[in-house]
Write an enzyme that holds these catalytic residues in place. Structure first.
Site, short mmCIF file in Angstrom:
data_model
loop_
_atom_site.label_atom_id
_atom_site.label_comp_id
_atom_site.label_asym_id
_atom_site.label_seq_id
_atom_site.Cartn_x
_atom_site.Cartn_y
_atom_site.Cartn_z
CE1 TYR A 103 -3.76 2.36 0.39
CE2 TYR A 103 -2.35 3.48 1.96
CZ TYR A 103 -3.46 3.47 1.15
OH TYR A 103 -4.27 4.56 1.10
CD1 TRP A 105 -1.60 7.44 -1.05
CD2 TRP A 105 -1.56 9.34 -2.23
NE1 TRP A 105 -2.85 7.99 -1.00
CE2 TRP A 105 -2.85 9.17 -1.71
CE3 TRP A 105 -1.30 10.47 -3.00
CZ2 TRP A 105 -3.89 10.07 -1.94
CZ3 TRP A 105 -2.33 11.37 -3.22
CH2 TRP A 105 -3.60 11.16 -2.70
N1 LIG Z 1 -1.86 18.63 2.45
C1 LIG Z 1 -2.25 17.35 2.38
N2 LIG Z 1 -3.44 17.03 1.83
C2 LIG Z 1 -3.84 15.74 1.80
C3 LIG Z 1 -3.02 14.69 2.26
C4 LIG Z 1 -1.77 15.05 2.84
O1 LIG Z 1 -0.99 14.18 3.31
N3 LIG Z 1 -1.42 16.37 2.88
N4 LIG Z 1 -3.43 13.37 2.17
C5 LIG Z 1 -4.52 13.07 1.24
C6 LIG Z 1 -5.14 11.77 1.53
S1 LIG Z 1 -4.30 10.36 1.13
C7 LIG Z 1 -6.39 11.65 2.04
S2 LIG Z 1 -7.08 10.11 2.22
C8 LIG Z 1 -7.18 12.83 2.42
C9 LIG Z 1 -7.80 12.62 3.79
O2 LIG Z 1 -8.81 13.53 4.01
P1 LIG Z 1 -9.41 13.64 5.49
O3 LIG Z 1 -9.37 12.32 6.14
O4 LIG Z 1 -10.72 14.31 5.41
O5 LIG Z 1 -8.31 14.63 6.11
P2 LIG Z 1 -7.81 14.96 7.60
O6 LIG Z 1 -6.96 16.17 7.47
O7 LIG Z 1 -7.20 13.78 8.22
O8 LIG Z 1 -9.14 15.34 8.38
C10 LIG Z 1 -9.94 16.45 7.97
C11 LIG Z 1 -10.41 17.20 9.19
O9 LIG Z 1 -11.37 16.43 9.91
C12 LIG Z 1 -11.42 16.97 11.22
N5 LIG Z 1 -11.86 15.97 12.17
C13 LIG Z 1 -11.13 14.98 12.73
N6 LIG Z 1 -11.89 14.24 13.57
C14 LIG Z 1 -13.12 14.78 13.54
C15 LIG Z 1 -14.35 14.47 14.19
O10 LIG Z 1 -14.46 13.51 14.95
N7 LIG Z 1 -15.42 15.24 13.88
C16 LIG Z 1 -15.36 16.30 13.03
N8 LIG Z 1 -16.46 16.96 12.76
N9 LIG Z 1 -14.20 16.62 12.41
C17 LIG Z 1 -13.11 15.88 12.66
C18 LIG Z 1 -10.01 17.38 11.55
O11 LIG Z 1 -10.02 18.62 12.25
C19 LIG Z 1 -9.32 17.44 10.20
O12 LIG Z 1 -8.58 18.62 9.95
O13 LIG Z 1 -6.36 13.98 2.46
C20 LIG Z 1 -5.60 14.14 1.25
N10 LIG Z 1 -5.05 15.46 1.25
N1 LIG Z 2 -2.64 8.39 12.34
C1 LIG Z 2 -3.00 8.44 11.06
N2 LIG Z 2 -2.35 7.68 10.15
C2 LIG Z 2 -2.71 7.74 8.86
C3 LIG Z 2 -3.75 8.57 8.42
C4 LIG Z 2 -4.45 9.34 9.40
O1 LIG Z 2 -5.43 10.07 9.09
N3 LIG Z 2 -4.03 9.27 10.70
N4 LIG Z 2 -4.08 8.63 7.08
C5 LIG Z 2 -3.77 7.45 6.28
C6 LIG Z 2 -3.93 7.67 4.85
S1 LIG Z 2 -5.45 8.32 4.34
C7 LIG Z 2 -3.01 7.31 3.93
S2 LIG Z 2 -3.42 7.38 2.26
C8 LIG Z 2 -1.70 6.77 4.32
C9 LIG Z 2 -0.54 7.22 3.42
O2 LIG Z 2 0.55 6.38 3.56
P1 LIG Z 2 1.63 6.16 2.40
O3 LIG Z 2 0.99 6.27 1.07
O4 LIG Z 2 2.37 4.91 2.70
O5 LIG Z 2 2.59 7.42 2.64
P2 LIG Z 2 3.63 8.14 1.69
O6 LIG Z 2 4.49 8.98 2.59
O7 LIG Z 2 2.92 8.85 0.59
O8 LIG Z 2 4.52 6.96 1.12
C10 LIG Z 2 4.88 6.85 -0.22
C11 LIG Z 2 6.29 6.32 -0.33
O9 LIG Z 2 6.56 6.08 -1.72
C12 LIG Z 2 7.87 6.53 -2.02
N5 LIG Z 2 7.95 6.79 -3.48
C13 LIG Z 2 7.65 7.91 -4.17
N6 LIG Z 2 7.83 7.71 -5.49
C14 LIG Z 2 8.26 6.44 -5.65
C15 LIG Z 2 8.61 5.64 -6.79
O10 LIG Z 2 8.54 6.05 -7.93
N7 LIG Z 2 8.97 4.34 -6.55
C16 LIG Z 2 9.04 3.83 -5.30
N8 LIG Z 2 9.42 2.56 -5.16
N9 LIG Z 2 8.71 4.56 -4.21
C17 LIG Z 2 8.33 5.85 -4.38
C18 LIG Z 2 8.04 7.76 -1.16
O11 LIG Z 2 9.41 8.08 -1.01
C19 LIG Z 2 7.36 7.31 0.15
O12 LIG Z 2 8.26 6.66 0.99
O13 LIG Z 2 -1.43 7.14 5.68
C20 LIG Z 2 -2.47 6.75 6.58
N10 LIG Z 2 -2.03 6.95 7.95
MO LIG Z 3 -5.35 8.55 2.03
#
Ligand SMILES: Nc1nc2c(c(=O)[nH]1)N[C@H]1C(S)=C(S)[C@@H](COP(=O)(O)OP(=O)(O)OC[C@H]3O[C@@H](n4cnc5c(=O)[nH]c(N)nc54)[C@H](O)[C@@H]3O)O[C@H]1N2
Ligand SMILES: Nc1nc2c(c(=O)[nH]1)N[C@H]1C(S)=C(S)[C@@H](COP(=O)(O)OP(=O)(O)OC[C@H]3O[C@@H](n4cnc5c(=O)[nH]c(N)nc54)[C@H](O)[C@@H]3O)O[C@H]1N2
Ligand SMILES: [Mo]
Length: 758
Positions: A103, A105
């Site tokens: 898993y 990104w």
């Molecule tokens: N800059 C940036 N943007 C991203 C990402 C990133 O790593 N960096 N990751 C991307 C990815 S993979 C995903 S899946 C999405 C995730 O998107 P989300 O899961 O929606 O993103 P979060 O920032 O974890 O949460 C959004 C907001 O929900 C609020 N929140 C938390 N718990 C609760 C609760 O119990 N109730 C209410 N009402 N609000 C709550 C928090 O204040 C938080 O800022 O974001 C994407 N966008």
């Molecule tokens: N506590 C908490 N944990 C969370 C979340 C949360 O809300 N709260 N959100 C979750 C969510 S929504 C997500 S999506 C996950 C994200 O978790 P991940 O998707 O595992 O996080 P990334 O840091 O994007 O990891 C991507 C990795 O790919 C590597 N990479 C980039 N390009 C390449 C390439 O071309 N080849 C190879 N081999 N590697 C490459 C980068 O260097 C990096 O190490 O985290 C989750 N974890």
């Molecule tokens: Mo995500």
């Protein structure tokens, strides 16, 4: 192109020196600032490496992973060792013993997409145990297909921002619409329209209610309600209660388009459990005044109302319930399928929701079939490795964890994404072999036995596009390959040749030929659709092509107009407010209709006596996950090198803390350091520490060691949403905080491990 926006790069001496956002982007992301300096950063993996213990003792369980040193090997040696180990595992234990879920990104690009490459390779090797669903949408991915017949259409065919800006009177946003998250889109994005759309809605007189513990989850003017985290379902039920009891529910809509409302209403009104879900009941749980909830429900019924739910609300215990209750509330308002009304899931979670989709398939690398039918729900990685042979419930099935011998990761970082990192570290000591491809010495790479240095997007050519962006983009290389790094494709090609399926894997194409092939395949779809697209050479020279988009969409409009011709893909063809299938599973943690369940990690429960602060571990504003945590934008936010933790001035004062202090954040699972930022836009009992600081244990050999950098996943629980979806619950955790007065340990997260020559 990056996941956080389109750019033009400047490079000199093998390094990216500046990036300029695409001029067509209305609101480019500051995360672009992490890119300069990333090609030759000291955390890059310079060449193939093998863990010393593995090389000397052979494959086998080892708790030395993460603290052992490495030995530099040649590419030829690495290919031989890795091919031999894959062969051994397949011959002795079968393909099922390879966990290749991998898993993560990685980077955008339709060809050099690490997941596509690794899965295609492992399928040709004879298959592997895979993972299903995502950390993003673990609960939604299972519950929403059962309730509305899809989960991805909720985003890809969501109501367009232009429609919302034009039509919506009241937007009720559970989790707000955090602009920081709209920076990002999986696969890239050429424009960021959210800020402007919300401003246009307000300029027209539309109102926004943001329900979130953090004020800045909505920029600009909005009504703000800050409930206790984790109580949104109770709030939604109370709003539904007012609609039901004040004759404000749209009975005709519920009859025609939904099934099972009556069963839900029995629960709502307390006929089944003796507890009417009144505003006062929800007030006691959420801390919001009952009168505010009553008033809000009446206003919702008075105009064109859009109910939105961020994805964060389903990344918690019982995460299935918030999107289900949200749809139910919107159904009671009767506006699903009406422009500007109804339901939205993920506005402010990702850039995609609200953007217009392109009407044809994207260029896609064909992966083939997986001959092995074995999968885990993605967030069960530690359970998988620690509990082989054990049974578990998942989405109506009884399953058994297979016995994994080899773990293959390319393009993801479990020490970013998984919870309870101490437990993950113990789990990763179990398999015989761990293989990691990454450009950087991430904590996961440091826990590998076989380390494969990958190129970054800057070092290769690719095509990028996503299902909701008008541009198909030529990604030109900006720098030569760094040190001995190789494209993942080249690594898999060399392995495939050793293992006897080289020509099948490459189809005799170079990377450039593959890109051209994918482009031509896509061009066929466009031409068949009556559209125009230049030949490859011209496209490559021009840099991008613009595609047609389906503008002005309203989610489920066709279903609303004609539910018999366009039924939902649910058993009833209708919105399942009650699901007989889920009810039939008999789970005690997921009933047949939306239900309030008390979580463990919340301020209203017993655990809060011991750990009185609710930590929100949300997505970082300054980067994507753990990627480029060493970049300028991410580093600028750190405090003495530690991840910033926001807290209310009162909560800080009670603990004798001030802005800029270093604190120890802890609970019974672990501890990390962080730097205090004061912010009165948080509830006093809530603190916020984003994910993504690279895990940096004080003692890398000890799974219980404190992380000196601020990774919240040393604190979060490794428990699933419920027996239904088994999704990730990493968003919420209870903690206590105290000043850290000791000598500040150095940050070693970005230092490579010891790599010795043979
Ligand atoms: N800059 C940036 N943007 C991203 C990402 C990133 O790593 N960096 N990751 C991307 C990815 S993979 C995903 S899946 C999405 C995730 O998107 P989300 O899961 O929606 O993103 P979060 O920032 O974890 O949460 C959004 C907001 O929900 C609020 N929140 C938390 N718990 C609760 C609760 O119990 N109730 C209410 N009402 N609000 C709550 C928090 O204040 C938080 O800022 O974001 C994407 N966008
Ligand atoms: N506590 C908490 N944990 C969370 C979340 C949360 O809300 N709260 N959100 C979750 C969510 S929504 C997500 S999506 C996950 C994200 O978790 P991940 O998707 O595992 O996080 P990334 O840091 O994007 O990891 C991507 C990795 O790919 C590597 N990479 C980039 N390009 C390449 C390439 O071309 N080849 C190879 N081999 N590697 C490459 C980068 O260097 C990096 O190490 O985290 C989750 N974890
Ligand atoms: Mo995500």
């Amino acid at each position: 192109m990056s996941h956080w926006g389109m750019y033009e790069a400047e490079a000199a001496n093998g390094e990216v020196t500046a990036v300029h956002p695409y001029p067509g982007d209305a609101d480019p992301s500051a995360i672009l600032g992490n890119l300069p300096g990333s090609v030759r950063h000291r955390s890059r993996i310079t060449g193939p490496a093998v863990r010393r213990g593995w090389l000397e003792n052979g494959p086998g369980p080892s708790s030395a992973r993460g603290s052992d040193e490495f030995v530099a090997v040649s590419w030829d040696e690495l290919t031989g060792l890795l091919a031999g180990e894959l062969r051994r595992v397949v011959d002795t234990h079968g393909n099922r013993a390879i966990f290749g879920g991998s898993y993560g990104w990685s980077s955008p690009g339709r060809f050099h997409h690490a997941q596509s490459q690794v899965h295609r390779f492992l399928k040709m090797l004879g298959g592997y145990t895979r993972s299903v669903h995502s950390y993003s949408l673990g609960a939604t991915g299972v519950i929403m297909p059962r309730v509305v017949g899809t989960h991805w259409k909720l985003f890809a065919r969501s109501t367009n921002w232009d429609v919302i800006a034009r039509e919506t009177d009241l937007m009720v946003c559970f989790g707000g619409v955090p602009l920081k998250n709209t920076a990002v889109n999986d696969g890239g994005t050429s424009n960021h329209p959210t800020r402007d759309a919300l401003d246009r809605l307000r300029a027209r007189g539309g109102r926004i209610v943001s329900i979130s513990p953090l004020r800045d989850d909505l920029h600009g003017d909005a009504e703000r309600l800050a409930p206790r985290p984790g109580t949104d379902v109770a709030i939604m039920l109370a709003l539904a209660y007012v609609l039901a009891t004040e004759d404000l529910a749209d009975r005709a809509f519920l009859d025609r388009y939904c099934t099972g409302y009556d069963k839900f209403e029995d629960y709502l009104l307390g006929r089944t459990d003796g507890i009417p879900k009144t505003p006062q009941w929800a007030a006691d749980l959420s801390g919001l005044p009952a009168a505010t909830l009553t008033d809000l429900a009446r206003r919702m019924a008075a105009g064109r109302t859009l109910v939105t739910v961020t994805w964060s609300l389903q990344r918690v215990r019982h995460g299935e319930q918030a999107p289900w209750a949200g749809v139910t509330l919107a159904a009671m308002l009767g506006q699903i399928g009406v422009p500007g009304g109804g339901f939205g899931h993920g506005y402010g979670s990702m850039n995609e929701p609200g953007l217009a989709p392109v009407p044809y398939p994207l260029p896609t690398l064909f992966q083939g079939q997986n001959p092995i039918d074995e999968a885990i729900p993605v967030a069960a990685i530690s359970d998988l490795l620690l509990r082989p042979g054990e049974q578990y419930d998942f989405d109506g099935q009884r399953r058994t964890f297979p016995d994994i011998r080899l773990v293959y990761w390319a393009g993801g970082n479990p020490f970013h994404h998984h919870q309870d990192l101490g437990r993950l570290k113990r789990a990763l000591a179990r398999p015989d072999t761990i293989v990691v491809h990454d450009p950087y010495w991430t904590p996961m790479a440091k826990h590998a036995d076989i380390v494969v240095p990958s190129t970054t997007s800057f070092e290769r050519e690719d095509l990028s596009c996503t299902r909701n962006d008008p541009l198909l983009v030529a990604m030109h290389a900006a720098t030569p390959r760094y040190a001995q790094a190789r494209d993942d494709y080249d690594t898999f090609t060399a392995l495939a040749h050793r293992l006897g399926f080289g020509p099948q894997f490459t189809e005799n194409r170079t990377a450039r030929q593959w890109i051209e092939h994918l482009y031509e395949q896509w061009r066929g779809f466009v031409l068949a659709d009556g559209g125009g697209a230049p030949a490859f050479e011209e496209f490559w020279h021009r840099g991008h092509v613009r595609m047609r988009t389906e503008d002005d969409l309203t989610l489920f409009q066709d279903f609303r107009e004609d539910p018999d011709t366009y039924p939902l893909r649910t058993p009833s063809g209708r919105i399942e407010i009650f699901s007989a299938d889920i009810d039939g599973f008999g789970y005690d943690d997921c009933a047949g209709h939306p239900t309030w369940y008390e979580p463990e990690e919340w301020l209203g429960g017993a655990r809060a006596q011991q750990f009185p602060l609710h930590l929100i571990a949300n997505q970082p504003r300054t980067r994507l996950h753990s990627q480029l945590d060493h970049g300028a934008t991410s580093q600028a936010s750190k405090i003495h090198g530690r991840e910033p933790l926001r807290m209310h001035p009162e909560a800080a004062a009670t603990r004798g803390l001030d802005a800029g202090d270093i604190v120890r954040v802890f609970n019974d699972r672990g501890a990390c350091l962080a730097g205090v930022v004061l912010d009165d836009g948080l509830r006093p009992d809530v603190v916020q520490l984003s994910t993504g600081a690279w895990y940096d244990p004080l003692d890398p050999s000890d799974p219980n060691s404190m992380c000196v950098h601020g990774n919240p996943n040393v604190l979060t629980p490794d428990v699933r949403t419920s027996s239904l979806a088994r999704g990730c619950t990493g968003q919420h955790v209870l903690v206590e905080i105290e000043r850290f007065d000791g000598e500040l340990p150095p940050i070693r997260a970005y230092d490579p491990p010891v790599v010795r020559a043979r």
